[in-house]
Motif scaffolding. Sequence first.
Motif, PDB file in Angstrom:
ATOM      1  N   GLU A  87       0.827  -1.205   0.000  1.00  0.00           N
ATOM      2  CA  GLU A  87       0.000   0.000   0.000  1.00  0.00           C
ATOM      3  C   GLU A  87       0.864   1.258   0.000  1.00  0.00           C
ATOM      4  O   GLU A  87       1.989   1.252   0.495  1.00  0.00           O
ATOM      5  N   LYS A  88       0.306   2.335  -0.542  1.00  0.00           N
ATOM      6  CA  LYS A  88       0.989   3.627  -0.478  1.00  0.00           C
ATOM      7  C   LYS A  88       0.618   4.312   0.835  1.00  0.00           C
ATOM      8  O   LYS A  88      -0.557   4.378   1.195  1.00  0.00           O
ATOM      9  N   VAL A  89       1.640   4.814   1.513  1.00  0.00           N
ATOM     10  CA  VAL A  89       1.446   5.397   2.846  1.00  0.00           C
ATOM     11  C   VAL A  89       2.043   6.800   2.875  1.00  0.00           C
ATOM     12  O   VAL A  89       3.153   7.024   2.377  1.00  0.00           O
ATOM     13  N   TYR A  90       1.311   7.736   3.469  1.00  0.00           N
ATOM     14  CA  TYR A  90       1.829   9.104   3.636  1.00  0.00           C
ATOM     15  C   TYR A  90       2.808   9.124   4.809  1.00  0.00           C
ATOM     16  O   TYR A  90       2.482   8.691   5.912  1.00  0.00           O
ATOM     17  N   VAL A  91       4.029   9.623   4.553  1.00  0.00           N
ATOM     18  CA  VAL A  91       5.058   9.624   5.606  1.00  0.00           C
ATOM     19  C   VAL A  91       5.522  11.033   5.969  1.00  0.00           C
ATOM     20  O   VAL A  91       6.399  11.198   6.817  1.00  0.00           O
ATOM     21  N   GLY A  92       4.946  12.037   5.335  1.00  0.00           N
ATOM     22  CA  GLY A  92       5.368  13.405   5.632  1.00  0.00           C
ATOM     23  C   GLY A  92       6.669  13.760   4.938  1.00  0.00           C
ATOM     24  O   GLY A  92       7.351  12.904   4.371  1.00  0.00           O
ATOM     25  N   PRO A  93       7.041  15.025   4.985  1.00  0.00           N
ATOM     26  CA  PRO A  93       8.259  15.488   4.300  1.00  0.00           C
ATOM     27  C   PRO A  93       9.526  15.111   5.063  1.00  0.00           C
ATOM     28  O   PRO A  93      10.146  15.938   5.732  1.00  0.00           O
ATOM     29  N   ALA A  94       9.887  13.864   4.979  1.00  0.00           N
ATOM     30  CA  ALA A  94      11.056  13.380   5.727  1.00  0.00           C
ATOM     31  C   ALA A  94      11.950  12.566   4.791  1.00  0.00           C
ATOM     32  O   ALA A  94      11.637  11.408   4.536  1.00  0.00           O
ATOM     33  N   PRO A  95      13.045  13.130   4.306  1.00  0.00           N
ATOM     34  CA  PRO A  95      13.489  14.521   4.455  1.00  0.00           C
ATOM     35  C   PRO A  95      12.820  15.436   3.428  1.00  0.00           C
ATOM     36  O   PRO A  95      12.487  15.000   2.330  1.00  0.00           O
ATOM     37  N   GLU A  96      12.668  16.697   3.803  1.00  0.00           N
ATOM     38  CA  GLU A  96      11.924  17.627   2.954  1.00  0.00           C
ATOM     39  C   GLU A  96      12.733  18.097   1.747  1.00  0.00           C
ATOM     40  O   GLU A  96      12.198  18.244   0.654  1.00  0.00           O
ATOM     41  N   HIS A  97      14.020  18.363   1.948  1.00  0.00           N
ATOM     42  CA  HIS A  97      14.867  18.886   0.868  1.00  0.00           C
ATOM     43  C   HIS A  97      16.074  17.970   0.654  1.00  0.00           C
ATOM     44  O   HIS A  97      16.486  17.251   1.559  1.00  0.00           O
ATOM     45  N   LEU A  98      16.658  18.054  -0.539  1.00  0.00           N
ATOM     46  CA  LEU A  98      17.908  17.334  -0.800  1.00  0.00           C
ATOM     47  C   LEU A  98      19.090  18.280  -0.994  1.00  0.00           C
ATOM     48  O   LEU A  98      20.234  17.884  -0.800  1.00  0.00           O
ATOM     49  N   PHE A  99      18.831  19.520  -1.386  1.00  0.00           N
ATOM     50  CA  PHE A  99      19.910  20.512  -1.486  1.00  0.00           C
ATOM     51  C   PHE A  99      19.333  21.848  -1.061  1.00  0.00           C
ATOM     52  O   PHE A  99      18.398  22.353  -1.687  1.00  0.00           O
TER      53      PHE A  99
END
Length: 340
Positions: free
Chosen positions: A232-244
Amino acid sequence: ELCIGCGRCEEACPVGLQVHSFIVKAGEKKLKQETYKMRAGRGDIQDVEIRNVGSPIVLGEIPGVVAVVGCSNYPRGGADVAEICTEFANRRYIVVTSGCSAMSAGMCRNEEGKTPYEAFTGEFTAGGIINVGSCVANSHIAGAAIKIANIFAKRNLRANYEEIADYIYNRVGAVGVAWGAYSQKAAAIASGFWRLGVPVIVGPHGIKYRRMLLGRADHEEDWYVYDARTGEKVYVGPAPEHLFYAAETKEEAMVIIAKLCMRPNDTFKGRAIKLTHYIDLHKRLYGTMPEDIHLFVRTIADVPVTMKDEIAKILEAKEWKETVIPDPTLLPRMIRKKKE
């Protein structure tokens, strides 16, 4: 102390004075007499060390690995680097240094007259500050992240980059900080890290690279992963939000480091530890509670015990809904049980 020898003062001087040359000459005697202690570059992280810390890092019980690397084009001198290292070592993160940043960290002393290398252990463990060596020794830091996937999770290394990067991105709470980056070599090293799934933070001069990899926390559809257990697809929040990401101040950098160490795989205990550091830094340096705290709470068990009442009110106001803690992956082929 804030001068890094860039020479721009000479370009800006309206009467053509050699300002930097004057500064160098005035401080010549002091410069020659300066001595500091720093830990010798040690090279790669040993397999036995990875075995000891692999599980706590992946589960989130060691809050993260902070790699303070890169050049010396600092906005306000090298003391910021030492402060970042000390702050996160005190919080029991694993701090790894290399190159110019490793030297800058060793050029500051605390109240007892000790450099960060003297004040903290040199082991690759919680609360340690490790110098891996020169700028190109950053490969040992990436190697440590790869070894976690290989040793702890038994992931095959040969022709398997995609799976290793997926593992690191979703499970290994590592962040790179190139506070004084300016060279193309530093940009290339940063690229190597973010394509492995390790977020990279640069100082304000890093904006001149004209390339950022920024996430949108408000776009909920961007933050779904597959649960390898169910498909199933699960919402995990912006973790991590950015990469650069380019931070303007060391305070902003410290807050964003704590934020970018969060991973979808964190256990509730690990997430509570990481949230504690994120909230504490945000309150101390910004004076406010983070506005996005509800995005990082998956179940009520994620909430730090000491902040339960305060955060519960925020969650209620944001109409927060509980989700599951998945076995996260972005690769459909890693799903063990297909959704029926």
